[in-house]
Every structure is written in C-alpha cells, then in structure tokens.
Write a protein that holds these residues in place. Sequence first.
Motif, PDB file in Angstrom:
ATOM      1  N   UNK A 135      35.629  39.641  34.755  1.00 17.23           N
ATOM      2  CA  UNK A 135      34.924  38.403  34.402  1.00 17.23           C
ATOM      3  C   UNK A 135      35.514  37.230  35.192  1.00 17.23           C
ATOM      4  N   UNK A 136      34.671  36.301  35.646  1.00 15.78           N
ATOM      5  CA  UNK A 136      35.158  35.175  36.449  1.00 15.78           C
ATOM      6  C   UNK A 136      36.292  34.381  35.796  1.00 15.78           C
ATOM      7  N   UNK A 137      36.224  34.170  34.503  1.00 13.54           N
ATOM      8  CA  UNK A 137      37.279  33.422  33.814  1.00 13.54           C
ATOM      9  C   UNK A 137      38.616  34.145  33.846  1.00 13.54           C
ATOM     10  N   UNK A 138      38.565  35.450  33.706  1.00 12.08           N
ATOM     11  CA  UNK A 138      39.782  36.252  33.764  1.00 12.08           C
ATOM     12  C   UNK A 138      40.377  36.210  35.174  1.00 12.08           C
ATOM     13  N   UNK A 139      39.522  36.368  36.183  1.00  8.04           N
ATOM     14  CA  UNK A 139      39.990  36.292  37.571  1.00  8.04           C
ATOM     15  C   UNK A 139      40.619  34.934  37.849  1.00  8.04           C
ATOM     16  N   UNK A 140      39.993  33.880  37.369  1.00  6.98           N
ATOM     17  CA  UNK A 140      40.522  32.528  37.572  1.00  6.98           C
ATOM     18  C   UNK A 140      41.899  32.393  36.923  1.00  6.98           C
ATOM     19  N   UNK A 141      42.033  32.926  35.722  1.00  3.27           N
ATOM     20  CA  UNK A 141      43.313  32.883  35.014  1.00  3.27           C
ATOM     21  C   UNK A 141      44.388  33.649  35.786  1.00  3.27           C
ATOM     22  N   UNK A 142      44.071  34.854  36.234  1.00  5.36           N
ATOM     23  CA  UNK A 142      45.045  35.669  36.968  1.00  5.36           C
ATOM     24  C   UNK A 142      45.387  35.063  38.322  1.00  5.36           C
ATOM     25  N   UNK A 149      42.985  33.253  46.087  1.00  4.10           N
ATOM     26  CA  UNK A 149      42.088  33.670  45.010  1.00  4.10           C
ATOM     27  C   UNK A 149      41.625  35.097  45.272  1.00  4.10           C
ATOM     28  N   UNK A 150      42.416  36.032  44.774  1.00  4.73           N
ATOM     29  CA  UNK A 150      42.086  37.441  44.951  1.00  4.73           C
ATOM     30  C   UNK A 150      40.781  37.793  44.247  1.00  4.73           C
ATOM     31  N   UNK A 151      40.150  38.852  44.713  1.00  2.10           N
ATOM     32  CA  UNK A 151      39.032  39.466  44.015  1.00  2.10           C
ATOM     33  C   UNK A 151      39.665  40.512  43.106  1.00  2.10           C
ATOM     34  N   UNK A 152      39.573  40.297  41.817  1.00  2.00           N
ATOM     35  CA  UNK A 152      40.162  41.208  40.831  1.00  2.00           C
ATOM     36  C   UNK A 152      39.102  42.198  40.383  1.00  2.00           C
ATOM     37  N   UNK A 153      39.482  43.471  40.373  1.00  6.67           N
ATOM     38  CA  UNK A 153      38.565  44.553  40.031  1.00  6.67           C
ATOM     39  C   UNK A 153      39.156  45.410  38.910  1.00  6.67           C
ATOM     40  N   UNK A 154      38.285  45.932  38.085  1.00  4.53           N
ATOM     41  CA  UNK A 154      38.657  46.856  37.013  1.00  4.53           C
ATOM     42  C   UNK A 154      37.937  48.166  37.253  1.00  4.53           C
ATOM     43  N   UNK A 155      38.638  49.274  37.005  1.00  2.00           N
ATOM     44  CA  UNK A 155      37.989  50.566  37.174  1.00  2.00           C
ATOM     45  C   UNK A 155      37.090  50.854  35.982  1.00  2.00           C
TER      46      UNK A 155
END
Length: 162
Positions: A135-142, A149-155
């Motif tokens: 989720x964008x908010x989670x990525x922003x937090x991390x 600004x990494x692209x965060x991915x979940x399997x």
Amino acid sequence: MHILPFVTAHAATVADWPTASAEVVMWCGQREFPVSARTISAWQRDDDVQAHVLVQGEKLVGYGELWFDAEEDEVELARIIVAPEARGKGLGRVLVRGLLAQAHESGRADVFMRVHPDNERALRCYPAAGFVPVAPGLAENWNAAQPVNYVWLRHDAERSGD
C-alpha cells in the motif's frame, strides 16, 4: 540449477558482477565501486542474514540474501544479483523462486523486498514471481528512513502459484 548457501569463497566472484557504480547503488545501496569481496563477506556477519548463491553446473550465476525479522514475523529478499553473462535468461526468476522457497520454509508470515526505483529490469522480474506493491502509505512510511524512495513489494503466493 541449485540454490546453495553462500560461503566466503564466493565473495570475489559476486564482487565482480556489478559493472558500474550505478548498478552497485541499485543492487545494494552502496557507493563503493567496485564492491570488495571483503564487503560482501562482511554482510554475512549479521545473524539475521542468510545469503545464497544460484549455481548452474559448477558456475555461480546468482546471489541473494534473506533478511529475517523475528519481531515482525517477516523475511526480506535483498541484494539480488545475476552474473552479467547470465542476465536476460530468466535466472533472476529462478533465483527469486529459490529464495522464496527458503523464506517460506522459515515459517515467517510475510515476505517483502525493496527495489531501487531505477532498477527497471528487477521491477519487470518480480511481478512474475508473485510480488505486488505494498500500500502507498506503508511504502511511504518505510521509505521515511531510506536514502531513496524504494518500490516496496510483498509476495502474494496466490499470484505466483506457490
């Protein structure tokens, strides 16, 4: 092909794979180029890191790490790289699937990874292995404490058929 545990003797080979400083930044976030075998070996000192190599025949063709976080009940796939002469042949997907198998065997609930936003090849590879953006908010937090600004991915096992 086999996924094997990393040993220090592999470090010099892996250190030769990045071909430019920009590639090093996208691979491991370091500014050091070339990356030294000593640096790669030092990454293994963290008890929460397990490194693996992909071997084709007797030749190393890939490297990647699993970062375990018991408190968060998750694993992060990290520092994934394929030998230059082996790129574009689907070995990145083979390596990621092997690392995912190791991650799932650990029993952790979630598997994540972060990708440098300029790493287009990786961003094309990982959806085929079942990774979806968080989720964008989670990525922003991390990303708040990150250098980019990494692209965060979940399997998502349902997407990969795992």
